[in-house]
Structure formats: structure tokens, C-alpha cells
Motif scaffolding. Structure first.
Motif, PDB file in Angstrom:
ATOM      1  N   LEU A 178       0.826  -1.208   0.000  1.00  0.00           N
ATOM      2  CA  LEU A 178       0.000   0.000   0.000  1.00  0.00           C
ATOM      3  C   LEU A 178       0.864   1.263   0.000  1.00  0.00           C
ATOM      4  CD1 LEU A 178      -2.848  -0.994   2.497  1.00  0.00           C
ATOM      5  CD2 LEU A 178      -2.987  -0.811   0.001  1.00  0.00           C
ATOM      6  N   ARG A 179       1.991   1.220   0.695  1.00  0.00           N
ATOM      7  CA  ARG A 179       2.894   2.377   0.674  1.00  0.00           C
ATOM      8  C   ARG A 179       3.493   2.587  -0.704  1.00  0.00           C
ATOM      9  NH1 ARG A 179       5.304   5.152   4.342  1.00  0.00           N
ATOM     10  NH2 ARG A 179       7.287   4.983   3.238  1.00  0.00           N
ATOM     11  N   LEU A 180       3.882   1.512  -1.361  1.00  0.00           N
ATOM     12  CA  LEU A 180       4.499   1.646  -2.673  1.00  0.00           C
ATOM     13  C   LEU A 180       3.491   2.017  -3.752  1.00  0.00           C
ATOM     14  CD1 LEU A 180       7.077  -1.284  -2.730  1.00  0.00           C
ATOM     15  CD2 LEU A 180       7.492   1.142  -2.406  1.00  0.00           C
ATOM     16  N   MET A 181       2.200   1.974  -3.450  1.00  0.00           N
ATOM     17  CA  MET A 181       1.192   2.433  -4.387  1.00  0.00           C
ATOM     18  C   MET A 181       0.929   3.932  -4.248  1.00  0.00           C
ATOM     19  SD  MET A 181      -1.443  -0.808  -4.112  1.00  0.00           S
ATOM     20  CE  MET A 181      -2.674  -0.106  -5.192  1.00  0.00           C
ATOM     21  N   GLN A 182       1.616   4.581  -3.293  1.00  0.00           N
ATOM     22  CA  GLN A 182       1.509   6.024  -3.113  1.00  0.00           C
ATOM     23  C   GLN A 182       2.724   6.702  -3.737  1.00  0.00           C
ATOM     24  OE1 GLN A 182       0.690   6.989   1.061  1.00  0.00           O
ATOM     25  NE2 GLN A 182       0.047   4.873   1.375  1.00  0.00           N
ATOM     26  N   ILE A 183       2.509   7.881  -4.265  1.00  0.00           N
ATOM     27  CA  ILE A 183       3.567   8.559  -5.011  1.00  0.00           C
ATOM     28  C   ILE A 183       4.724   8.972  -4.110  1.00  0.00           C
ATOM     29  CG2 ILE A 183       2.352  10.749  -4.790  1.00  0.00           C
ATOM     30  CD1 ILE A 183       4.681   9.604  -7.652  1.00  0.00           C
ATOM     31  N   GLY A 184       4.427   9.406  -2.880  1.00  0.00           N
ATOM     32  CA  GLY A 184       5.496   9.858  -1.986  1.00  0.00           C
ATOM     33  C   GLY A 184       6.522   8.783  -1.681  1.00  0.00           C
ATOM     34  N   PRO A 185       6.099   7.613  -1.177  1.00  0.00           N
ATOM     35  CA  PRO A 185       7.084   6.552  -0.909  1.00  0.00           C
ATOM     36  C   PRO A 185       7.825   6.083  -2.153  1.00  0.00           C
ATOM     37  CG  PRO A 185       5.046   6.130   0.293  1.00  0.00           C
ATOM     38  CD  PRO A 185       4.774   7.291  -0.611  1.00  0.00           C
ATOM     39  N   HIS A 189      11.806   6.185  -2.502  1.00  0.00           N
ATOM     40  CA  HIS A 189      12.586   4.980  -2.807  1.00  0.00           C
ATOM     41  C   HIS A 189      13.545   5.247  -3.962  1.00  0.00           C
ATOM     42  CE1 HIS A 189      13.532   0.821  -3.786  1.00  0.00           C
ATOM     43  NE2 HIS A 189      12.913   0.442  -2.692  1.00  0.00           N
ATOM     44  N   ILE A 190      13.077   5.900  -5.017  1.00  0.00           N
ATOM     45  CA  ILE A 190      13.942   6.211  -6.158  1.00  0.00           C
ATOM     46  C   ILE A 190      15.084   7.134  -5.725  1.00  0.00           C
ATOM     47  CG2 ILE A 190      14.024   7.350  -8.402  1.00  0.00           C
ATOM     48  CD1 ILE A 190      11.130   6.461  -8.835  1.00  0.00           C
ATOM     49  N   THR A 191      14.753   8.124  -4.910  1.00  0.00           N
ATOM     50  CA  THR A 191      15.772   9.077  -4.467  1.00  0.00           C
ATOM     51  C   THR A 191      16.832   8.396  -3.616  1.00  0.00           C
ATOM     52  OG1 THR A 191      14.083  10.820  -4.478  1.00  0.00           O
ATOM     53  CG2 THR A 191      16.135  11.286  -3.315  1.00  0.00           C
ATOM     54  N   ARG A 192      16.414   7.539  -2.698  1.00  0.00           N
ATOM     55  CA  ARG A 192      17.396   6.848  -1.852  1.00  0.00           C
ATOM     56  C   ARG A 192      18.300   5.949  -2.683  1.00  0.00           C
ATOM     57  NH1 ARG A 192      15.106   3.361   1.032  1.00  0.00           N
ATOM     58  NH2 ARG A 192      12.886   3.729   0.708  1.00  0.00           N
ATOM     59  N   ASP A 193      17.737   5.254  -3.674  1.00  0.00           N
ATOM     60  CA  ASP A 193      18.581   4.431  -4.547  1.00  0.00           C
ATOM     61  C   ASP A 193      19.565   5.287  -5.329  1.00  0.00           C
ATOM     62  OD1 ASP A 193      17.405   2.113  -3.710  1.00  0.00           O
ATOM     63  OD2 ASP A 193      16.089   1.877  -5.437  1.00  0.00           O
ATOM     64  N   THR A 194      19.118   6.452  -5.782  1.00  0.00           N
ATOM     65  CA  THR A 194      19.998   7.338  -6.539  1.00  0.00           C
ATOM     66  C   THR A 194      21.115   7.881  -5.659  1.00  0.00           C
ATOM     67  OG1 THR A 194      18.079   7.972  -7.886  1.00  0.00           O
ATOM     68  CG2 THR A 194      20.037   9.329  -8.066  1.00  0.00           C
ATOM     69  N   GLN A 319       6.131  17.277  -6.660  1.00  0.00           N
ATOM     70  CA  GLN A 319       6.829  16.340  -5.777  1.00  0.00           C
ATOM     71  C   GLN A 319       8.072  15.776  -6.446  1.00  0.00           C
ATOM     72  OE1 GLN A 319       2.926  14.133  -4.793  1.00  0.00           O
ATOM     73  NE2 GLN A 319       4.149  13.823  -2.938  1.00  0.00           N
ATOM     74  N   CYS A 320       7.998  15.518  -7.753  1.00  0.00           N
ATOM     75  CA  CYS A 320       9.184  15.049  -8.479  1.00  0.00           C
ATOM     76  C   CYS A 320      10.260  16.125  -8.513  1.00  0.00           C
ATOM     77  CB  CYS A 320       8.800  14.641  -9.901  1.00  0.00           C
ATOM     78  SG  CYS A 320       7.728  13.201 -10.008  1.00  0.00           S
ATOM     79  N   LEU A 321       9.859  17.372  -8.714  1.00  0.00           N
ATOM     80  CA  LEU A 321      10.836  18.463  -8.717  1.00  0.00           C
ATOM     81  C   LEU A 321      11.493  18.613  -7.352  1.00  0.00           C
ATOM     82  CD1 LEU A 321       9.035  21.171 -10.885  1.00  0.00           C
ATOM     83  CD2 LEU A 321      11.136  19.946 -11.440  1.00  0.00           C
ATOM     84  N   ASP A 322      10.740  18.380  -6.281  1.00  0.00           N
ATOM     85  CA  ASP A 322      11.355  18.410  -4.950  1.00  0.00           C
ATOM     86  C   ASP A 322      12.538  17.451  -4.873  1.00  0.00           C
ATOM     87  OD1 ASP A 322       9.419  20.203  -4.154  1.00  0.00           O
ATOM     88  OD2 ASP A 322       8.141  18.690  -3.207  1.00  0.00           O
ATOM     89  N   ARG A 323      12.343  16.241  -5.375  1.00  0.00           N
ATOM     90  CA  ARG A 323      13.405  15.231  -5.312  1.00  0.00           C
ATOM     91  C   ARG A 323      14.539  15.537  -6.291  1.00  0.00           C
ATOM     92  NH1 ARG A 323      12.909  12.612  -0.569  1.00  0.00           N
ATOM     93  NH2 ARG A 323      10.737  12.031  -0.173  1.00  0.00           N
ATOM     94  N   ILE A 324      14.192  16.076  -7.449  1.00  0.00           N
ATOM     95  CA  ILE A 324      15.231  16.440  -8.417  1.00  0.00           C
ATOM     96  C   ILE A 324      16.131  17.526  -7.839  1.00  0.00           C
ATOM     97  CG2 ILE A 324      15.618  17.530 -10.662  1.00  0.00           C
ATOM     98  CD1 ILE A 324      13.101  16.085 -11.666  1.00  0.00           C
ATOM     99  N   VAL A 325      15.530  18.531  -7.235  1.00  0.00           N
ATOM    100  CA  VAL A 325      16.315  19.601  -6.616  1.00  0.00           C
ATOM    101  C   VAL A 325      17.148  19.041  -5.460  1.00  0.00           C
ATOM    102  CG1 VAL A 325      16.162  21.759  -5.316  1.00  0.00           C
ATOM    103  CG2 VAL A 325      14.707  21.395  -7.319  1.00  0.00           C
ATOM    104  N   GLN A 326      16.588  18.137  -4.681  1.00  0.00           N
ATOM    105  CA  GLN A 326      17.335  17.515  -3.589  1.00  0.00           C
ATOM    106  C   GLN A 326      18.584  16.817  -4.110  1.00  0.00           C
ATOM    107  OE1 GLN A 326      15.169  14.400  -1.612  1.00  0.00           O
ATOM    108  NE2 GLN A 326      16.851  13.877  -0.225  1.00  0.00           N
ATOM    109  N   PHE A 327      18.439  16.067  -5.196  1.00  0.00           N
ATOM    110  CA  PHE A 327      19.589  15.345  -5.739  1.00  0.00           C
ATOM    111  C   PHE A 327      20.621  16.306  -6.314  1.00  0.00           C
ATOM    112  CE2 PHE A 327      21.684  13.442  -9.428  1.00  0.00           C
ATOM    113  CZ  PHE A 327      22.352  12.390  -8.818  1.00  0.00           C
ATOM    114  N   LEU A 328      20.169  17.301  -7.078  1.00  0.00           N
ATOM    115  CA  LEU A 328      21.113  18.255  -7.672  1.00  0.00           C
ATOM    116  C   LEU A 328      21.839  19.056  -6.602  1.00  0.00           C
ATOM    117  CD1 LEU A 328      19.040  19.541 -10.734  1.00  0.00           C
ATOM    118  CD2 LEU A 328      20.927  17.907 -10.731  1.00  0.00           C
ATOM    119  N   ALA A 329      21.169  19.359  -5.493  1.00  0.00           N
ATOM    120  CA  ALA A 329      21.829  20.076  -4.409  1.00  0.00           C
ATOM    121  C   ALA A 329      22.953  19.243  -3.794  1.00  0.00           C
ATOM    122  CB  ALA A 329      20.808  20.462  -3.337  1.00  0.00           C
ATOM    123  N   ALA A 330      22.779  17.919  -3.775  1.00  0.00           N
ATOM    124  CA  ALA A 330      23.823  17.051  -3.236  1.00  0.00           C
ATOM    125  C   ALA A 330      24.971  16.867  -4.226  1.00  0.00           C
ATOM    126  CB  ALA A 330      23.234  15.693  -2.868  1.00  0.00           C
ATOM    127  N   ALA A 331      24.682  16.962  -5.514  1.00  0.00           N
ATOM    128  CA  ALA A 331      25.704  16.714  -6.535  1.00  0.00           C
ATOM    129  C   ALA A 331      26.386  17.987  -7.031  1.00  0.00           C
ATOM    130  CB  ALA A 331      25.081  15.996  -7.733  1.00  0.00           C
TER     131      ALA A 331
END
Length: 434
Positions: A178-185, A189-194, A319-331
């Protein structure tokens, strides 16, 4: 440019990663474990009966016979009910995969395939089913305590424990699915793997000596497919023994076909074919084992799907842009572009191209920016994200960010003729519109 330094390259384990991409390995191994467990439990039961017969404790044997008769019906019920449970697990899995693939992107199906709780649940269910069938074969029709040779007492206890474990795992499995059927988790998950891939990137000082002249190229031999990962340690070892420098021609995620160059040799003769076996892995799709850009590709795909006319879900794009910005800020401050892998003596042995800062920014922003001109929620979030990254970026890395900001402003001015609406769309907001 970045150098790996004098630390030897870490040996990779592509086989382990590839097995995680499959759904058959864990259940198959669990079935083997279930059979071994049954053999061990059966041997213990035989030892118990043998010991009681030697002690002439026939009353205790008779009590065990009664217990075995009482538990036989329970084992029969368990063996038949587990197949129903397995069917439920498969049904839930297929529905979850179908919904995720249709609403997000087909690339996220790998999350369900790699899910440990899904594999563990299915594995324990199958193990319980097989174990209960094997236990049924241990029941004897003989009830005379003087002739009984084995009673499935320990086996029945283990069956009950497996049933209890199956119920607990079923609850955990439903919750996880049920968690993986929600967009947030899913995005998390994708962000943590990246970030795991980013953490495995070799860190070092900028700069590096020029490579020797190219002396040859090694052509790819094998099936066509996507370059998924590279065994860095094995390539470095082969280059050191040959006294040359190898350069990986395609980047991870590139599609390679037989006959195209996969390695360039600098400074000498090419290593033998045997030394280069199992150094590159090619598959039908990209993975996040070493591919730094694949995580951003998935986030961008989900955002584009959300901005399509059929879906029209700008909040998901935000929400996707939030994660994209998070990754770019780390890189933003990490050395990117070209990586030099060194051997133990510090000599460069393998040169590998990785996505540059501009490549990552373009991958994260380009396609989303083109769809955000007439969606104020996304344009405002994208502007805020770029404004957050600009102070973090050095002078040499601000160019791509400034370019995307300028193009976004121009696109909004062209798409929104009304001045008030245009001003609203160009107001940076980390929540889009809240």
C-alpha cells in the motif's frame, strides 16, 4: 575531472545486483531450505521415538501418537490454505504493479521486483506449503507404540511456527505494498537508490595527467542491450597486468550493439580476452546499480506523465521536482564528468565517463520545463528550485541553471499573455501554489 586516488577500486558484485532484479531466486532458495529443514526435523523426530523405545516409555509414545493425530488435520488445512494465500499475494502484486506502471512510469516496476518484503512473503508462503506437504508424508498409519518408528512432532511445531511467520509477513506485505502504491514513498525509494549510486561515486581531487596515445580498441561481442554496470576492479587489474590504460567508450545506460567499440586501449597492447571476461554487463533495461542518471530519468518520467493531458496532476510533478532539486543540491559540488580509477600504486588504469553537471541539470529540468510554461504550480516550483541551487553552485556551474531559468521565463511570457497571470506564474514558490 576527478581522480580516485591511491585507494584500490572496490570490487563490485554485479551478480548479487542482478539476482535482486529477479523474482525467482529467493523463492527457489527458500524451497531448498524448506526441504533441508524437513529432513533435519524428520531426523530429530526419529531420534525422539528411538530414544523413547529404548527407554520403553510406551505411554509417552502413545501420547505423541495422539498429539500427531490431532495435529494432522491442522497440517492438512495449512497445506490447502497456503495456496489461497499465495494467490492473494500474487493478485495484490499484479494490481500494484499495474497501477504503478500506468499512473507513474514502467520504470518503477523494478521497485516491486526488488522489494525484499514481497520476495520474503512469497518465499515463506511457498516454504510453508512445501513443508506441510512433506510433513503429511511423515504420518504413519501405525498406532501401536511398539511399532511406531517416527512421529512428526517437531515437524508439526515447525509448521505452526511457519504459519505464524506467514501471517506476520502477510500483514507487513500488505502495508508495504500500500505504501508503494503512493507517489510519496515511490519517489523516496527512487531518491534513496539514486543517493546510494552517488555515494559510490569515486571522490578525489580535480585534475589529472593526460592519457597516453590510443593504441587500439576492443569491440563488443555479445547480445545487443543497455550497458548496466562495469566491474571496475577487474578492469583495473587487467590494465595493471598489461601496463596500459583502458578507457570505457560508452557510458552506463548507453545501448551497445555487437561490433562497436566498448574499450579503448592507451599506451600498449590490449589485454587478452580472458582477462576482460565478465567486465561489462549488458541487459534489456537500465538499473540503478551504477547508473547515476537513471534515478533522474525516472523522476523526470513520472513528472512528464503527471503533466500529460491524460493525467493532469501537477502536484505529482511538483513532488518530483522536490526530489530532483534535492539530488542536484547534493551533486552540485561533486566532481563529475570523467573519473580516473587507479590501482594500488596510484597509476591511472581505467577512465570512465560519467554524467557531467550540465547533463544532470538538463536531465532533471529540460523536459519538465518544456511542459511547465502554462502550469503555474510547476513553473513556480521550478523557479524556486533553480533559485535554491544557484547559491550552492560555483561560478563554473551556474551556467546551466541560469539558462534553464531564462528559457522558463521566456516560455511563460510566450504562453501567458495576461500580465497579472504571468507575474503569478513567475513567482518562485517551493510548494508550487501551496
Amino acid at each position: 575531472m576527478s581522480d580516485r586516488g591511491s585507494r584500490p577500486p572496490r570490487a563490485l558484485s554485479p551478480l548479487r545486483e542482478h539476482l535482486r532484479e529477479t523474482f525467482w531466486f529467493a523463492p527457489a532458495m527458500t524451497l531448498v531450505v524448506a526441504c533441508v529443514l524437513w529432513f533435519a526435523a524428520s531426523a530429530v523426530d526419529e531420534q525422539i521415538v528411538s530414544y523413547l523405545r529404548e527407554e520403553q516409555a510406551y505411554e509417552e509414545i502413545q501420547d505423541l501418537v495422539k498429539v500427531a493425530e490431532d495435529t494432522k488435520q491442522i497440517v492438512v488445512t495449512v497445506s490447502s490454505a497456503m495456496m489461497t494465500f499465495i494467490g492473494v499475494v500474487f493478485s495484490i502484486s499484479l494490481v500494484a504493479v499495474q497501477m504503478a506502471s500506468g499512473q507513474l512510469t514502467p520504470r518503477v516496476v523494478r521497485i516491486f521486483v526488488r522489494s525484499r518484503i514481497s520476495k520474503l512473503t512469497l518465499s515463506v508462503f511457498l516454504a510453508t506449503f512445501v513443508f506441510s506437504l512433506l510433513v503429511l508424508s511423515s504420518y504413519e498409519s501405525e498406532t501401536d507404540p511398539r511399532r511406531v518408528t517416527s512421529l512428526p512432532f517437531v515437524q508439526s511445531v515447525l509448521t505452526a511456527l511457519l504459519v505464524g511467520l506467514s501471517l506476520l509477513l502477510f500483514i507487513a506485505y500488505v502495508s508495504s505494498t500500500l505504501r508503494l502504491m503512493q507517489i510519496g514513498p515511490v519517489l523516496d525509494h527512487i531518491t534513496r537508490d539514486t543517493f546510494r549510486v552517488l555515494g559510490r561515486m569515486p571522490a578525489g581531487r580535480p585534475g589529472g595527467e593526460p592519457l597516453p596515445d590510443e593504441t587500439g580498441r576492443i569491440l563488443y561481442e555479445g547480445r545487443a542491450g543497455v550497458l548496466r554496470d562495469v566491474n571496475v576492479a577487474r578492469l583495473v587489474r587487467a590494465a595493471r597486468r598489461q601496463g596500459v590504460v583502458l578507457r570505457l567508450v560508452p557510458r552506463l545506460g548507453d545501448f551497445v550493439v555487437p561490433g562497436t567499440p566498448v574499450l579503448a586501449v592507451h599506451g600498449g597492447a590490449a589485454p587478452g580476452r580472458h582477462a576482460l571476461r565478465y567486465t561489462v554487463s549488458v541487459g534489456v533495461e537500465r538499473t540503478l546499480h551504477q547508473d547515476l542518471a537513471f534515478g533522474l530519468r525516472q523522476l523526470s518520467d513520472i513528472a512528464l506523465r503527471a503533466l500529460s493531458a491524460a493525467t493532469n496532476d501537477p502536484t505529482t510533478a511538483v513532488q518530483c521536482l522536490d526530489r530532483i532539486v534535492q539530488f542536484l543540491a547534493a551533486a552540485v559540488r561533486l566532481p563529475l564528468g570523467t573519473v580516473h580509477h587507479r590501482d594500488r600504486s596510484g597509476a591511472v588504469r581505467l577512465v570512465q565517463e560519467v554524467p557531467s553537471w550540465e547533463d544532470l541539470v538538463d536531465l532533471g529540468f529540460e523536459e519538465v520545463r518544456r511542459c511547465a510554461a502554462d502550469v503555474p504550480q510547476v513553473s513556480r516550483r521550478l523557479l524556486a528550485g533553480i533559485d535554491d541551487l544557484l547559491p550552492l553552485a560555483g561560478p563554473d556551474r551556474r551556467g546551466p541553471l541560469v539558462r534553464h531559468r531564462t528559457l522558463l521565463v521566456q516560455a511563460v511570457e510566450h504562453a501567458v499573455p495576461d500580465a497579472d497571470e504571468r507575474g503569478f506564474s513567475l513567482l518562485p514558490d517551493r510548494q508550487g501554489i501551496g
